[in-house]
Design a protein around this motif. Structure first.
Motif, PDB file in Angstrom:
ATOM      1  N   ARG A  89       0.819  -1.210   0.000  1.00 24.48           N
ATOM      2  CA  ARG A  89       0.000   0.000   0.000  1.00 24.48           C
ATOM      3  C   ARG A  89       0.853   1.261   0.000  1.00 24.48           C
ATOM      4  NH1 ARG A  89      -2.979   0.936   5.865  1.00 24.48           N
ATOM      5  NH2 ARG A  89      -1.104   1.202   7.147  1.00 24.48           N
ATOM      6  N   THR A 143      -6.069   0.396  -3.957  1.00 25.52           N
ATOM      7  CA  THR A 143      -6.151   0.191  -2.505  1.00 25.52           C
ATOM      8  C   THR A 143      -6.615  -1.200  -2.110  1.00 25.52           C
ATOM      9  OG1 THR A 143      -8.400   1.081  -2.468  1.00 25.52           O
ATOM     10  CG2 THR A 143      -6.579   2.638  -2.075  1.00 25.52           C
ATOM     11  N   ARG A 144      -7.005  -2.004  -3.083  1.00 24.92           N
ATOM     12  CA  ARG A 144      -7.478  -3.350  -2.736  1.00 24.92           C
ATOM     13  C   ARG A 144      -7.067  -4.328  -3.832  1.00 24.92           C
ATOM     14  NH1 ARG A 144     -12.088  -0.335  -3.858  1.00 24.92           N
ATOM     15  NH2 ARG A 144     -12.412  -0.047  -1.622  1.00 24.92           N
ATOM     16  N   SER A 198      -7.079  -6.877  -6.857  1.00 17.88           N
ATOM     17  CA  SER A 198      -7.901  -6.922  -8.058  1.00 17.88           C
ATOM     18  C   SER A 198      -8.710  -8.220  -8.092  1.00 17.88           C
ATOM     19  CB  SER A 198      -7.014  -6.848  -9.306  1.00 17.88           C
ATOM     20  OG  SER A 198      -7.773  -7.103 -10.470  1.00 17.88           O
ATOM     21  N   LEU A 238      -1.183  -6.779  -3.775  1.00 17.37           N
ATOM     22  CA  LEU A 238      -2.019  -6.670  -2.576  1.00 17.37           C
ATOM     23  C   LEU A 238      -2.666  -8.011  -2.234  1.00 17.37           C
ATOM     24  CD1 LEU A 238      -3.668  -3.206  -3.303  1.00 17.37           C
ATOM     25  CD2 LEU A 238      -2.240  -3.745  -1.309  1.00 17.37           C
ATOM     26  N   GLU A 239      -3.092  -8.730  -3.252  1.00 17.12           N
ATOM     27  CA  GLU A 239      -3.691 -10.047  -3.015  1.00 17.12           C
ATOM     28  C   GLU A 239      -2.672 -11.017  -2.420  1.00 17.12           C
ATOM     29  OE1 GLU A 239      -6.172 -13.509  -5.444  1.00 17.12           O
ATOM     30  OE2 GLU A 239      -5.080 -11.966  -6.557  1.00 17.12           O
ATOM     31  N   GLU A 274      -1.805 -10.281   1.248  1.00 13.98           N
ATOM     32  CA  GLU A 274      -2.827 -10.796   2.162  1.00 13.98           C
ATOM     33  C   GLU A 274      -2.701 -12.309   2.341  1.00 13.98           C
ATOM     34  OE1 GLU A 274      -6.768  -9.804   1.011  1.00 13.98           O
ATOM     35  OE2 GLU A 274      -6.541  -7.652   1.411  1.00 13.98           O
TER      36      GLU A 274
END
Length: 468
Positions: free
Chosen positions: A222, A247-248, A250, A454-455, A458
């Motif tokens: 981020r 921000t998140r 895809s 981002l994925e 996480e």
């Protein structure tokens, strides 16, 4: 020995975005944050040798009334190969006496316009030529994960300071992997943007092949996404699609190619191959399609062409040094790698025009690959992080350049093609050190890289020195 600067001071365990949130809440002030960062840098500097020049008094003054910008008051360092007004630019060498720059270079002007507060300049390998900063007189930059090991390079000092927790974000640039290599070594996120994405100093814009790209090193995806978003508010290349505000993760499922054969004629070690295939398996668990790329997507003779062009930069620097730096120019102070690179090109000058032509065409080769694939996965580096001394530039040139090319077998392609690529901290070697996994995409597709990053962050949170 690990080196961690994390504590319960004003910086806490925040990344850059978290620090912005704390500053806006008023739970900490910019002055407190800058003071804490200076104390952290001073604490780790004797063990990491990451800082090239201190500008602490100036940073404290700016911390009292920081400039506007989304990152207003967030401490950083600038790599010591771009100009910042009032600070010397040493380029990782002691071959001349540097003078303070009269004005900010184009990149620094954009970078600092986001509100970041520079504490000084970070150390690099001489001119950025080596993937390990081990200057015979300026000293080696050490990994905070293990001070017996290199911090990578050329953006070594920036990476060591971010990974150790001294600052949350730092400038880096990449002409053959120098954002992605230290990111991989230090467990960081390191994205080399598309050619032209960010403002760039004039001498880099005028290179025959624009292999260098500026960016940042961070501890979170981020933070990298936020920097690209804010930089885009200051400078925008209208020929490229905007990155925007990522921000998140895809939701799009991707078709991702994987190869471990290397782009420079050398393949990955068994350990790095296994770690890459583990990452490929994670991608499949997340619903992505992974296919093997049988042949590395490189033009014929790519390794020799890239080395010749890279080495030609050393020849230019050595032949123009006295005119650029005057009486203080001391060419014998250059390390053996710089001198060896200059000799390498001097003996092959007749081949340089052809190498330049072929490197300029490399983007067409990768563009064809991305007709069928969304991204390509490789290890960032071909083998685990070496101990200091493995790439010591005082060793014979032929020995060092062979070791260097073997280790950085995957990163140079995107420098020639101009495509974006990101190293993510998704793996750990048998000796407990970080190992990066690299994803490359087609020109202008940073947003897609960030969405996947981002994925993956996480799904597989990276190891942290602070244990958080």
């Amino acid at each position: 020995m690990r080196v961690s600067a994390f504590s319960d001071d004003a910086l806490g365990h925040h990344d850059a975005v978290g620090l912005v949130e704390a500053l806006r809440r008023g739970s900490v002030s910019a002055a407190e944050v800058v003071d804490a960062a200076i104390a952290r840098v001073e604490a780790v500097q004797p063990r990491l040798n990451a800082l090239a020049y201190r500008a602490f008094d100036r940073a404290r003054l700016e911390g009292r009334t920081p400039r506007d910008g989304w990152f207003s008051g967030v401490p950083t360092v600038v790599k010591d190969n771009v100009d910042v007004a009032g600070l010397p630019t040493r380029q990782g060498t002691d071959a001349w006496e540097p003078r303070p720059a009269r004005r900010d270079g184009d990149f620094a002007r954009m970078y600092l316009a986001t509100g970041l507060v520079a504490l000084g300049k970070s150390q690099l390998s001489e001119y950025g030529f080596s993937a390990s900063a081990e200057h015979p007189r300026l000293g080696a930059v050490r990994s905070p994960w293990s001070t017996d090991h290199t911090a990578g390079a050329s953006s070594a000092g920036s990476a060591a300071l971010v990974a150790s927790g001294a600052v949350p974000i730092a400038h880096a640039n990449d002409g053959g992997g120098s954002i992605r290599i230290p990111a991989a070594v230090n467990g960081l996120v390191g994205l080399k943007p598309t050619r032209g994405r960010l403002a760039q100093d004039r001498q880099l814009r005028e290179m025959p092949v624009r292999i260098v790209a500026d960016g940042v090193l961070t501890r979170s995806v981020r933070d990298t996404a936020a920097f690209l978003r804010e930089a885009e508010h200051v400078y925008r290349d209208l020929a490229l699609p905007p990155v925007g505000d990522v921000t998140r993760p895809s939701p799009k499922r991707l078709r991702i190619g994987v190869h471990t054969a290397g782009d420079s004629g050398y393949g990955a070690s068994p350990e790095m191959t296994a770690l890459t295939l583990q990452t490929a398996a994670l991608l499949e668990q997340l619903g992505h399609t992974v296919v093997e790329v049988a042949e590395p997507p490189v033009p014929p003779g790519f390794r020799d062409d890239f080395l010749l062009y890279w080495a030609s930069l050393a020849l230019v620097l050595l032949r123009t040094g006295r005119r650029a730096h005057g009486r203080s120019w001391t060419p014998e102070n250059h390390d053996a790698l710089t001198r060896g690179l200059a000799r390498h090109t001097a003996r092959r000058l007749h081949r340089l025009p052809g190498a330049v032509r072929r490197l300029r065409r490399s983007g067409a080769v990768t563009a064809a690959l991305f007709d069928d694939l969304d991204m390509v996965l490789t290890p960032t580096l071909a083998h685990a992080t070496p101990r200091l001394g493995h790439l010591d530039p005082t060793q014979p040139f032929e020995e060092v350049i062979e070791r260097l090319m073997r280790w950085v077998a995957f990163t140079p392609l995107q420098n020639a093609s101009g495509d974006p690529a990101v190293s993510l901290p998704l793996a750990t070697t048998a000796d407990g050190l970080p190992a990066g996994m690299m994803f490359a995409a087609a020109r202008g597709h940073e947003a897609a890289l960030l969405g996947l990053a981002l994925e993956l962050e996480e799904a597989r949170p990276p190891a942290r020195i602070d244990g958080a």
